[in-house]
Scaffold this active site. Structure first.
Site, PDB file in Angstrom:
ATOM      1  N   ARG A   1       0.794  -1.266   0.080  1.00  0.00           N
ATOM      2  CA  ARG A   1       0.131   0.075  -0.262  1.00  0.00           C
ATOM      3  C   ARG A   1       0.746   1.293   0.039  1.00  0.00           C
ATOM      4  NH1 ARG A   1      -2.144  -3.593  -1.262  1.00  0.00           N
ATOM      5  NH2 ARG A   1      -3.923  -4.536  -0.519  1.00  0.00           N
TER       6      ARG A   1
ATOM      7  N   GLU B   1      -5.283   4.547   6.213  1.00  0.00           N
ATOM      8  CA  GLU B   1      -5.140   4.457   4.877  1.00  0.00           C
ATOM      9  C   GLU B   1      -5.393   5.539   4.065  1.00  0.00           C
ATOM     10  OE1 GLU B   1      -6.811   1.059   2.863  1.00  0.00           O
ATOM     11  OE2 GLU B   1      -6.110  -0.450   4.449  1.00  0.00           O
TER      12      GLU B   1
ATOM     13  N   SER C   1     -11.610   0.992   3.444  1.00  0.00           N
ATOM     14  CA  SER C   1     -10.920   0.832   4.785  1.00  0.00           C
ATOM     15  C   SER C   1     -10.474   2.183   5.198  1.00  0.00           C
ATOM     16  CB  SER C   1     -10.051  -0.285   4.847  1.00  0.00           C
ATOM     17  OG  SER C   1     -10.718  -1.522   4.505  1.00  0.00           O
TER      18      SER C   1
END
Length: 697
Positions: free
Chosen positions: A187, A307, A235
């Protein structure tokens, strides 16, 4: 990073607007450009309709520095209610094209940065391509997916990304960059705000269209069953790498589903999804994020990391909400090298020097010793050894010197007539040279007064003492300089300021950041690289680590990660990705279809554990497939505690029997498939590779 610039003044914003002309609109609401649909406006906004517009921005930024924000489809971004004070850029239709290959061509497609991931997933499957189905559940753009190495359902961008077309806003350069040079990891990537993704090239695989559509339907159904719709950005927090529970489970266990702050609420369907009401406030979402982080930290001692990219919030508010801290941008990465390195850092260290004021007498003596021409030649006479070559000796010139040089067999003897004592009139013999030292003025009648001799001796003693003092001072000066140099070498003056990481793709980003922080600022000579290497090698993905020190301020961390070979599904219905040694590298929800599957239900193991002998053999079988049959294999399997199986895409079932003699069994399989079309074979038994059994249709 461009967004890390100081808050620009109204004058700077106006000047940039004037440089870009009618390309710019002012106070454009950019909240609607995000999936949260909340947030304020950008001071300046531009929709780039071509790459030339980006060149114009780059030229303008050379004259006035203003923060720049690239807008994709906003599926991972939350804009403050106060807005963004800078220039926000969205790419136009030129960056939405999707170029698909024709049947028979290489399964490579080119996709614009603004192309929607679900659209690319569906169009690729419709064209008969497999491997990108996972993206149907990610409501973002290709550009954003590249920047954060997006993924889901057991796959991510690394699995298919070949190269990226980038534009460098700070350097005004456009370049094709290999995926290997992007620093892709879990990520995250090395891409900054100065790097604008224009397009990406993906390599997929030709496959069954019906199977691809079935997989897409399965992912869409799973998403509808497990994830809420409405205004959210997916998320909110990254799953703790070292924790047994996901971020959603941690929040859910505290009974926070449905918890509301103002216009923001935790989803009833998924505790890691925070939703905003229509017409709500971004500040409420951030306050809810901060509240949840505090509760999880107090209850479990885990600091959740967001995130979601927070734009326009103060650094304190963003940090409290778990925003990822931006580390100093390294200028010597492979990504920057693709645009041409401009690093001109001077790596030299100035060493302090000391000087002592010398007297004129000492300077004169030094000149005599090293220059040679400072002493008048008329006061010296050199008597050279006799020439034995037979040449006629040259007559010596008369001299009136009181200091003469005499030789015997090449040995030079200095006779100082001024220092001869009265008793030296006997012309003593030099014991080493066997030569008689006769001074022209040595005569019994030449008596030197005692007072003169004593004065001369005192002068010599004074000079000797002065020389000793100078020698002592010189030694102490050298010791002082060495001590100072050693002090400098062990001080933060040469502390680690640049840390370059190579080879990290899948390992924990949190661990990397923690190790970087522990090394940053330490002296390059005393930093404990062995401890840092052992700490990194504790990550399940890491096979080995080597840390190299480059004087005066740079460290290079070379990471060799384990190669994922296959995956199996555990009793908990979660996939375990394993390497060729059967070591579990990751536990994922969904099936990572970029790897070969080991069929059968395996043990529930955490990352770092060994899956056992039979799964190790299955992984080795998957990793050791000959290239000739690799494309024909659908999966390998475990048929019992000591049985290996394989299924070909033709439906042929192959029984390898016990996990031994695998190389011989593979050779027998290759020979059989060369002789007979696998579509005509029902099964092959390779329990005894010397006498394989084939059952044909």
């Amino acid at each position: 990073m461009i967004t890390d610039l100081n808050r620009p003044s109204d004058k700077d914003l106006s000047r940039l607007a004037s440089l870009l002309g009618d390309r710019i609109t002012r106070d454009e609401p950019i909240g609607p450009y995000t999936t949260y649909r909340v947030g304020g406006s950008a001071s300046l906004f531009m929709r780039a309709m071509s790459v030339e517009d980006l060149h114009a921005v780059s030229r303008a930024l050379e004259k006035v520095r203003v923060p720049v924000l690239m807008l994709g489809r906003g599926s991972n971004m939350l804009v403050s209610d106060a807005g963004f004070r800078g220039l926000a850029i969205a790419l136009g239709p030129f960056a939405e094209q999707i170029l698909l290959p024709q049947p028979g061509q290489e399964p490579v497609l080119s996709v614009g940065a603004m192309a929607s991931l679900p659209i690319v997933a569906r169009q690729s499957v419709a064209a008969g391509l497999r491997g990108f189905e996972w993206a149907v559940g990610v409501p973002g753009s290709i550009g954003g997916a590249v920047r954060m190495n997006a993924g889901g359902h057991g796959a991510d961008m690394i699995a298919s990304l070949l190269s990226v077309r980038l534009f460098h806003l700070q350097r005004n350069i456009e370049a094709n960059v290999s995926a290997a040079n992007l620093g892709l990891r879990f990520r995250a990537s090395d891409l900054g705000d100065e790097h604008v993704v224009l397009a990406a090239t993906l390599r997929l695989a030709w496959g069954d269209k019906a199977e691809g559509e079935s997989r897409i339907a399965e992912i869409v159904k799973w998403r509808r069953d497990h994830q809420p719709g409405g205004q959210n950005a997916g998320s909110v927090f990254v799953n703790p790498v070292s924790g047994a529970s996901s971020a959603g489970a941690l929040i859910d266990n505290m009974g926070l589903r449905g918890y509301r702050i103002g216009t923001a609420v935790i989803s009833e369907k998924h505790a890691n999804f925070f939703q905003a009401d229509e017409g709500g406030n971004a500040d409420d979402v951030v306050e809810l994020m901060t509240f949840v982080r505090q509760r999880v930290s107090e209850a479990h001692g885990i600091e959740l990391r967001s995130e979601i990219r927070l734009v326009g919030f103060s650094s304190v508010v963003a940090a409290d909400a778990g925003a990822q801290t931006s580390t100093e941008r390294r200028r010597d990465t492979q990504l920057e090298a693709a645009f041409g390195s401009s690093n001109t850092t001077d790596l030299s260290i100035p060493i302090p020097s000391y000087s002592e004021q010398l007297s004129e007498d000492v300077l004169a003596e030094l000149a005599d010793a090293f220059e040679g021409d400072a002493t008048p030649t008329m006061n010296l006479k050199v008597v050279r050894p006799a020439d034995t070559s037979g040449d006629t000796p040259q007559p010596e010139e008369p001299s009136t010197t009181s200091l003469t040089l005499k030789t015997n067999n090449g040995r030079v003897v200095i006779v100082d007539d001024d220092l001869r004592l009265p008793i030296d009139v006997d012309n003593p013999i030099d014991e080493q040279t066997s030569s008689v030292n006769v001074a022209p003025t040595s005569d019994p009648s030449n008596v030197i007064p005692e007072s003169r001799l004593s004065s001369r001796r005192n002068q010599i003693a004074q000079k000797l003492n002065a020389n000793r003092r100078r020698l002592v001072r010189g030694v102490f000066a050298v010791i002082g300089v060495l001590a100072l140099v050693l002090g400098v070498l062990a001080s933060p003056i040469i502390g680690v300021r640049t840390i370059q990481i190579e080879g990290a793709r899948y390992m924990s980003a949190d661990l990397l950041i923690a190790v970087e922080k522990s090394l940053n600022g330490k002296s390059i000579l005393t930093v404990d690289t062995n401890s840092a290497a052992r700490r990194l090698e504790g990550d399940p993905w890491v096979e080995s680590v080597r840390i190299k020190q480059f004087f005066p301020t740079r460290l290079v961390i070379e990471i060799v990660e384990r190669k994922p070979i296959a995956f199996y599904v555990g009793v908990d219905n979660r996939s375990r990705v394993v390497d060729a040694q059967g070591r579990v590298l990751a536990v994922e929800t969904g099936q990572p279809t970029q790897y070969l599957q080991i069929t059968g239900v395996g043990p529930n193991l955490a990352p770092g554990a060994s899956a056992g002998t039979v799964y190790k053999a299955a992984a080795q079988l998957a990793g050791g497939l000959p290239e000739e049959i690799e494309d024909k294999v659908l999966n390998v399997g475990v048929g019992g505690p000591n049985q290996l199986l394989m299924t070909l895409r033709s439906g042929t079932l192959i029984n390898f029997g016990p996990p031994n003699e695998l190389q011989n069994k593979l050779v027998s399989l290759v020979v059989l498939l060369r002789r007979q079309d696998p579509r005509q074979i029902i099964s092959i038994d390779l329990t005894d590779p010397r006498t394989p059994t084939v059952k044909s249709k």
